[in-house]
Write an enzyme that holds these catalytic residues in place. Structure first.
Site, PDB file in Angstrom:
ATOM      1  NE  ARG A 189      -3.371  -4.043  -1.132  1.00  9.89           N
ATOM      2  CZ  ARG A 189      -2.684  -4.826  -0.159  1.00  9.89           C
ATOM      3  NH1 ARG A 189      -1.326  -4.695  -0.259  1.00  9.89           N
ATOM      4  NH2 ARG A 189      -3.381  -5.418   0.863  1.00  9.89           N
TER       5      ARG A 189
ATOM      6  CE  LYS B 217      -7.102  -0.897   5.722  1.00 14.55           C
ATOM      7  NZ  LYS B 217      -7.810  -0.942   4.506  1.00 14.55           N
TER       8      LYS B 217
ATOM      9  CG  HIS C  53      -5.712  -9.007   1.525  1.00 17.11           C
ATOM     10  ND1 HIS C  53      -6.076  -9.798   0.351  1.00 17.11           N
ATOM     11  CD2 HIS C  53      -5.589  -7.577   1.258  1.00 17.11           C
ATOM     12  CE1 HIS C  53      -6.051  -8.844  -0.668  1.00 17.11           C
ATOM     13  NE2 HIS C  53      -5.706  -7.877  -0.159  1.00 17.11           N
TER      14      HIS C  53
ATOM     15  NE  ARG D  20      -3.360  -2.278   2.764  1.00 17.07           N
ATOM     16  CZ  ARG D  20      -3.242  -3.442   3.351  1.00 17.07           C
ATOM     17  NH1 ARG D  20      -1.934  -3.745   3.793  1.00 17.07           N
ATOM     18  NH2 ARG D  20      -3.876  -4.387   3.540  1.00 17.07           N
TER      19      ARG D  20
ATOM     20  CE1 TYR E  16      -6.885  -7.599  -6.609  1.00 14.32           C
ATOM     21  CE2 TYR E  16      -7.681  -8.576  -4.291  1.00 14.32           C
ATOM     22  CZ  TYR E  16      -7.135  -7.667  -5.170  1.00 14.32           C
ATOM     23  OH  TYR E  16      -6.815  -6.266  -4.668  1.00 14.32           O
TER      24      TYR E  16
ATOM     25  CG  HIS F 202      -5.242   0.100  -3.799  1.00 13.33           C
ATOM     26  ND1 HIS F 202      -4.441   0.472  -2.426  1.00 13.33           N
ATOM     27  CD2 HIS F 202      -6.067  -0.638  -3.431  1.00 13.33           C
ATOM     28  CE1 HIS F 202      -4.790  -0.219  -1.596  1.00 13.33           C
ATOM     29  NE2 HIS F 202      -5.744  -1.129  -1.982  1.00 13.33           N
TER      30      HIS F 202
END
Length: 375
Positions: A323, A250, A346, A225, A355, A320
Site C-alpha cells: 500500500r 476503513k 484515506h 488494505r 508520502y 501495508h
C-alpha cells in the site's frame, strides 16, 4: 490424538462432551511437559505454549461442533480469574466492538506474561517500579505509534482495578503516553524495481502461486488494505463493465476502480485454475480444506512471507508495505495529494502528507531551486 485419548479416559462419550476437557487437558500437558515451552514457543512462556496446544484442538472442535461457534481466535482472556468482569464492562459501558476488545486482550496479555515471569508479583502487589519495568520492556520492542494504544488500554485497565477495589492506589497516573510526532517517520515502502522482483519470484504454476500472485498484483495496483481485500466477494468483480468494487473501506464508504488488464488476468488465472471449489463467495480462500475465506491477518502474513522470500529488505514486511509502495509511486508520478488520498481511501488529507517525504526529486528541486515557486 493425545487430546482424544485424554477426553476418553476422563469420561467423554460423544463430541458434545469434548469442550469441557480442553482446559484440563492443557493444564495436564503443561504440568507434565511444560519444559517443552523453552525453545518451542515463539514468544516464550507457558502462556504462549498453552495457546499453541489449544489452537489445533479448537480447530478440531470447529469441525465437529460447528453449531457451537468456536472462533478461530478463541483464547483465554487475560486475568480471567482475577478480573473476570473487565471485558464485559468494556462492552457494556463503552460499547466497544469485538475487534477492539481483541486488541485490549492482546495488550493485556503482555502484562499478564510479564507478571508471570516476576516471582511473587501479581496485580494486587503491582507497584509503580514494576509497572515502569513493564513499560520499558514494551518500549524496547515496539514503535511509539504501537505503544500509544497499548499504554492507553493499560491506563483504562488500571483505573478499572482501582475503581473495583482491586488496587488501593490508582496506578494509571504512572502510565505516560509515548511521545509520537506526526510525520516523524518514513513509510515502509519498496521501490518499483523491488515490486517487479517480488512478482517475478512467485511460482505461478501452482495453485497457491496463482492466488498469491493475484493478491500481490491487486494490492500493488490499488493500494488496498488487507481487510478490504479479505472482504472482496465474487460479486464485487464486474467483468462486463470491467470494474472492481471495494465496499468495505476503513472510512465506512465504498469505492469502485477500473479493472486493470494486469489485475483482471491475474484474477482470471486464479479463479479458473487456482481457487478451490467452494460455496464461499469470498474471492480469496485458504488452500487447506475446508477452504475458508482468508482473514486480513492471513493476507498480510502471506505478503510478508513473499517479500522475505524475494530477498527484499524492509521493516515489518506485510500487505501495508505494498500500500505504501502504491502511494509512493503515485506521488512520484506527480498526482495531487487529494487525488491520491481519494484513490487509496484515506479518510483525512493529512494521511497522505507523509508520502511527500519520499518524493526525492521534488525535495531536491526545493532544496536547490527557488522554494517559493514550488510552494
Amino acid at each position: 490424538m493425545n487430546f482424544a485419548a485424554f477426553a476418553a479416559q476422563n469420561g467423554a462419550a460423544c463430541p458434545d462432551d469434548l469442550p469441557a476437557h480442553v482446559d484440563p487437558f492443557v493444564q495436564m500437558w503443561l504440568h507434565t511437559r511444560g519444559h517443552q515451552a523453552e525453545g518451542r514457543s515463539r514468544r516464550g512462556g507457558l502462556s504462549s505454549f498453552a495457546d499453541e496446544l489449544r489452537r489445533p484442538i479448537l480447530q478440531l472442535l470447529r469441525r465437529l461442533l460447528p453449531e457451537r461457534g468456536f472462533s478461530r481466535t478463541v483464547r483465554p482472556l487475560p486475568f480471567a480469574e482475577t478480573v473476570p468482569d473487565f471485558f464485559d464492562a468494556l462492552h457494556e459501558e463503552r460499547g466497544l466492538r469485538p475487534s477492539t476488545l481483541q486488541l485490549y486482550a492482546s495488550h493485556l496479555r503482555l502484562l499478564e506474561r510479564f507478571l508471570q515471569r516476576q516471582d511473587g508479583i501479581d496485580l494486587q502487589t503491582l507497584s509503580p517500579s514494576e509497572l515502569e519495568a513493564f513499560m520499558r520492556e514494551c518500549s524496547a520492542t515496539q514503535t511509539p505509534a504501537s505503544l500509544a494504544p497499548l499504554f492507553s488500554h493499560l491506563r483504562i485497565f488500571l483505573r478499572y482495578l482501582h475503581r473495583e477495589g482491586l488496587l488501593n492506589v490508582d496506578l494509571s497516573v504512572h502510565v505516560d503516553g509515548p511521545r509520537h510526532y506526526r510525520l516523524a517517520t518514513l513509510p515502509r515502502a519498496i521501490n518499483w524495481d523491488d515490486i517487479t522482483q517480488l512478482l517475478a519470484a512467485v511460482d505461478r504454476r501452482s495453485a497457491v502461486g496463482k492466488r498469491d500472485y493475484a493478491l500481490l498484483v491487486l494490492l500493488t495496483t490499488y493500494g488496498l488494505r488487507a481487510r478490504e481485500v479479505a472482504a472482496l466477494t465474487l460479486e464485487d468483480i464486474d467483468w462486463v463493465h470491467e470494474r472492481l468494487a471495494v465496499p468495505a473501506r476503513k472510512g465506512g464508504h465504498a469505492s469502485a476502480y477500473p479493472l486493470s488488464p494486469g489485475v483482471g488476468e491475474a484474477l482470471v488465472e486464479y479463479l479458473q485454475h487456482g481457487r478451490a471449489t467452494s460455496n464461499q463467495r469470498a474471492v480469496f480462500l485458504r488452500m487447506p480444506a475446508p477452504h475458508d475465506p482468508m482473514t486480513h491477518s492471513a493476507i498480510s502474513e502471506c505478503v510478508g512471507k513473499r517479500i522475505k522470500r524475494a530477498g527484499i529488505a524492509v521493516a515489518r514486511p506485510g500487505s501495508h508495505t505494498l500500500r505504501h509502495s502504491c502511494v509512493t509511486r503515485l506521488v512520484e508520478r506527480g498526482f495531487s495529494l487529494k487525488a491520491i488520498g481519494d484513490y487509496v481511501g484515506h479518510r483525512h488529507p493529512k494521511s497522505t502528507q507523509i508520502y511527500t517525504k519520499l518524493d526525492l526529486e521534488a525535495l531536491r528541486e526545493l532544496a536547490l531551486g527557488d522554494g517559493e515557486v514550488l510552494l
